[in-house]
Design a protein around this motif. Sequence first.
Motif, PDB file in Angstrom:
ATOM      1  N   UNK A  92      40.747 -12.568  -6.689  1.00 16.70           N
ATOM      2  CA  UNK A  92      39.962 -11.460  -6.139  1.00 16.70           C
ATOM      3  C   UNK A  92      38.482 -11.805  -6.259  1.00 16.70           C
ATOM      4  N   UNK A  93      37.662 -11.117  -5.477  1.00 18.09           N
ATOM      5  CA  UNK A  93      36.216 -11.348  -5.486  1.00 18.09           C
ATOM      6  C   UNK A  93      35.534 -10.423  -6.478  1.00 18.09           C
ATOM      7  N   UNK A 149      34.437 -18.101   7.023  1.00 18.42           N
ATOM      8  CA  UNK A 149      34.881 -17.250   5.923  1.00 18.42           C
ATOM      9  C   UNK A 149      36.185 -17.785   5.333  1.00 18.42           C
ATOM     10  N   UNK A 150      37.100 -18.201   6.188  1.00 17.33           N
ATOM     11  CA  UNK A 150      38.366 -18.762   5.700  1.00 17.33           C
ATOM     12  C   UNK A 150      38.122 -19.994   4.843  1.00 17.33           C
ATOM     13  N   UNK A 151      37.250 -20.881   5.300  1.00 18.85           N
ATOM     14  CA  UNK A 151      36.949 -22.083   4.530  1.00 18.85           C
ATOM     15  C   UNK A 151      36.318 -21.738   3.178  1.00 18.85           C
ATOM     16  N   UNK A 152      35.433 -20.729   3.173  1.00 17.69           N
ATOM     17  CA  UNK A 152      34.779 -20.321   1.923  1.00 17.69           C
ATOM     18  C   UNK A 152      35.801 -19.766   0.935  1.00 17.69           C
ATOM     19  N   UNK A 153      36.775 -18.988   1.434  1.00 15.21           N
ATOM     20  CA  UNK A 153      37.788 -18.425   0.541  1.00 15.21           C
ATOM     21  C   UNK A 153      38.744 -19.500   0.031  1.00 15.21           C
ATOM     22  N   UNK A 154      39.085 -20.460   0.879  1.00 21.84           N
ATOM     23  CA  UNK A 154      39.929 -21.562   0.416  1.00 21.84           C
ATOM     24  C   UNK A 154      39.217 -22.338  -0.691  1.00 21.84           C
ATOM     25  N   UNK A 155      37.938 -22.614  -0.487  1.00 25.43           N
ATOM     26  CA  UNK A 155      37.152 -23.318  -1.511  1.00 25.43           C
ATOM     27  C   UNK A 155      37.150 -22.526  -2.816  1.00 25.43           C
ATOM     28  N   UNK A 156      36.919 -21.209  -2.722  1.00 21.56           N
ATOM     29  CA  UNK A 156      36.869 -20.381  -3.919  1.00 21.56           C
ATOM     30  C   UNK A 156      38.175 -20.401  -4.685  1.00 21.56           C
ATOM     31  N   UNK A 157      39.297 -20.333  -3.969  1.00 20.03           N
ATOM     32  CA  UNK A 157      40.605 -20.359  -4.622  1.00 20.03           C
ATOM     33  C   UNK A 157      40.834 -21.691  -5.325  1.00 20.03           C
ATOM     34  N   UNK A 158      40.571 -22.774  -4.637  1.00 17.12           N
ATOM     35  CA  UNK A 158      40.843 -24.110  -5.183  1.00 17.12           C
ATOM     36  C   UNK A 158      39.969 -24.407  -6.405  1.00 17.12           C
ATOM     37  N   UNK A 214      30.229 -21.402  -1.101  1.00 13.23           N
ATOM     38  CA  UNK A 214      29.392 -22.481  -0.561  1.00 13.23           C
ATOM     39  C   UNK A 214      27.911 -22.173  -0.697  1.00 13.23           C
ATOM     40  N   UNK A 215      27.109 -23.222  -0.821  1.00 13.71           N
ATOM     41  CA  UNK A 215      25.681 -23.060  -1.084  1.00 13.71           C
ATOM     42  C   UNK A 215      24.976 -22.266  -0.005  1.00 13.71           C
ATOM     43  N   UNK A 216      25.388 -22.455   1.272  1.00  6.86           N
ATOM     44  CA  UNK A 216      24.669 -21.754   2.341  1.00  6.86           C
ATOM     45  C   UNK A 216      24.857 -20.240   2.267  1.00  6.86           C
ATOM     46  N   UNK A 217      25.907 -19.782   1.597  1.00  9.09           N
ATOM     47  CA  UNK A 217      26.124 -18.346   1.466  1.00  9.09           C
ATOM     48  C   UNK A 217      25.215 -17.731   0.419  1.00  9.09           C
ATOM     49  N   UNK A 218      24.962 -18.472  -0.626  1.00  9.08           N
ATOM     50  CA  UNK A 218      24.195 -17.928  -1.749  1.00  9.08           C
ATOM     51  C   UNK A 218      22.710 -18.225  -1.662  1.00  9.08           C
ATOM     52  N   UNK A 219      22.278 -18.882  -0.579  1.00  6.03           N
ATOM     53  CA  UNK A 219      20.854 -19.080  -0.355  1.00  6.03           C
ATOM     54  C   UNK A 219      20.293 -20.359  -0.905  1.00  6.03           C
ATOM     55  N   UNK A 220      21.141 -21.224  -1.481  1.00  7.89           N
ATOM     56  CA  UNK A 220      20.650 -22.523  -1.953  1.00  7.89           C
ATOM     57  C   UNK A 220      20.326 -23.391  -0.747  1.00  7.89           C
ATOM     58  N   UNK A 221      19.145 -23.931  -0.687  1.00  4.29           N
ATOM     59  CA  UNK A 221      18.721 -24.683   0.494  1.00  4.29           C
ATOM     60  C   UNK A 221      18.944 -26.167   0.317  1.00  4.29           C
ATOM     61  N   UNK A 265      38.508 -22.148  -8.427  1.00  5.25           N
ATOM     62  CA  UNK A 265      38.508 -21.102  -9.455  1.00  5.25           C
ATOM     63  C   UNK A 265      39.390 -21.490 -10.633  1.00  5.25           C
ATOM     64  N   UNK A 266      38.979 -21.061 -11.814  1.00  2.00           N
ATOM     65  CA  UNK A 266      39.762 -21.299 -13.031  1.00  2.00           C
ATOM     66  C   UNK A 266      40.307 -19.998 -13.611  1.00  2.00           C
ATOM     67  N   UNK A 267      39.921 -18.866 -13.044  1.00  2.00           N
ATOM     68  CA  UNK A 267      40.515 -17.594 -13.436  1.00  2.00           C
ATOM     69  C   UNK A 267      40.759 -16.767 -12.183  1.00  2.00           C
ATOM     70  N   UNK A 268      41.132 -15.507 -12.360  1.00  2.00           N
ATOM     71  CA  UNK A 268      41.578 -14.696 -11.216  1.00  2.00           C
ATOM     72  C   UNK A 268      40.434 -14.082 -10.421  1.00  2.00           C
ATOM     73  N   UNK A 269      39.205 -14.211 -10.922  1.00  2.00           N
ATOM     74  CA  UNK A 269      38.063 -13.614 -10.228  1.00  2.00           C
ATOM     75  C   UNK A 269      37.144 -14.702  -9.700  1.00  2.00           C
ATOM     76  N   UNK A 270      36.751 -14.572  -8.429  1.00  2.00           N
ATOM     77  CA  UNK A 270      35.852 -15.544  -7.815  1.00  2.00           C
ATOM     78  C   UNK A 270      34.433 -14.978  -7.831  1.00  2.00           C
ATOM     79  N   UNK A 271      33.526 -15.711  -8.452  1.00  2.00           N
ATOM     80  CA  UNK A 271      32.137 -15.295  -8.587  1.00  2.00           C
ATOM     81  C   UNK A 271      31.259 -16.044  -7.580  1.00  2.00           C
ATOM     82  N   UNK A 272      30.018 -15.619  -7.369  1.00  2.00           N
ATOM     83  CA  UNK A 272      29.166 -16.244  -6.343  1.00  2.00           C
ATOM     84  C   UNK A 272      28.990 -17.745  -6.488  1.00  2.00           C
ATOM     85  N   UNK A 273      29.000 -18.258  -7.730  1.00  2.00           N
ATOM     86  CA  UNK A 273      28.767 -19.694  -7.896  1.00  2.00           C
ATOM     87  C   UNK A 273      29.877 -20.548  -7.294  1.00  2.00           C
TER      88      UNK A 273
END
Length: 482
Positions: free
Chosen positions: A364-365, A385-394, A407-414, A396-404
């Motif tokens: 979950x997010x 969005x699908x690619x971002x969620x696949x990345x988050x699942x793969x 992908x970088x482009x979503x969180x504003x890292x240039x 993740x080490x627990x059940x909650x996906x955090x912003x880190x």
Amino acid sequence: MPEISTETITETTDSRPASRIAGSPRILIIDDEVAIRESLETMLALEGFTVVLATEGTSGMEQLAKNQFDLLLLDLALPGESGMDLLPRIVEMYPTLPVIMITAFGTMGNVVEAIRAGAENFVQKPWDNEKLLADIRTAIARHRAEEEVIQLKRTLKQRYNFENIVGKSEPMLKLFDLIAQVAPSRSTILIQGESGTGKELIAKAIHSNSPRRERPFVPVNTGAVPSELLESTLFGHVKGAFTSAISAKKGLFEVANGGTLFLDEIGTMTMDMQAKILRVLQDRRFMHLGGTQEIQVDVRIIAATNVNLQDAVRAGRFREDLFYRLNVITLELPSLRSRREDIPLLATHFLKLYAAENGMEERSLSPEALRVLMEYEWPGNVRELENAMERGVVLSTDKTIHPELLPAQLTGNTYTANILEQQPNASLFDLMEEIERRIIADRLERCQWNQTEAAEYFRIPLSTLNQKIKRLNVEIKKRNRE
């Protein structure tokens, strides 16, 4: 003092109601300690939750059977069956219901056992009210999103037979109605929309709701097939038609006979190929490459494009007569940024999908991660969005996906900040080349390595993009199909 909304256990013969998405979240508390129950009841009621109380496992299970809840607070140490004894049964009977375990005797062993058994979280008495409320809100938000996806899919399945299409926004509901209206017809359909909006899914939905549903649905991405091979791919060839034609081969028009042929990225076709497609649309006849005998087919054409074909007609890149043949019925797919209310539903759908594919527990997010998704512009639409969620699942080490984990482009890292950190001694020329390399690689990845689509996005000729790819040594990966 605000009015406290609570419920007490009452006998009832009502059957279990359907899942409730709207309204005040309902929380069931199973705890044998009066002080704990009253403390939780007061805190949660003041926050707007509807609270139901049970003192032990039997009455708690009765409540679960009679009513729909958004969350369960379950005490570990109960008279009779313990909370740990009840947990596996609850998870099996109500798999989407989040359970937070509460105990005064928390050990690492208890925590691990409870999480493995399916608990959402583990809280030790005395708890921190703010943290507990945050955990409860996160769990309920995930639960409601999952329930909404389930209900939406059930409704769409009953009404239309749509698979894997998720959306409750006004643009999507209008699109669903239009698909249901045009699907039974024989008319040619043109689907327009930005890259990543799900044009092939819509084409499949049209086919699945048409009288041709039992016949083949044949997709071909015309932009991914080299122009010199496209004619053979679509129309087939006879033996000896060209050097490598060592045997005769059917084309996709024949394969799709009686069914639907989906021509994706039709705006990339050469003018010569467009003329041949036009003839098939007019006469329902064609010849194999190198052949002399006409073949008649009954194929419904659904075409798709992410470019404005009217502009292409005006620019002389697309035949006007073919455009009008294709433009019998046009479906406009909305961009993801124009239907932001669908983002939580889609994210939940993809998280569930990729957790199952990877043999992992459902993810979950966090509220912060969901806020990032809601604020992002999504140039790559649903595919991004699908690619971002696949990345988050793969990752993740627990059940909650955090912003880190996003992908970088979503969180504003240039690009620039990262490159300056990685190459502090590089020259300006080298830095500019590296930025250009990463931008091109990022766009190609978003386009699933379709160079034609990337060139259109950058508004440069395909030959120019190819030159840059070679000069900058951009790694090209095999393209995945939608």
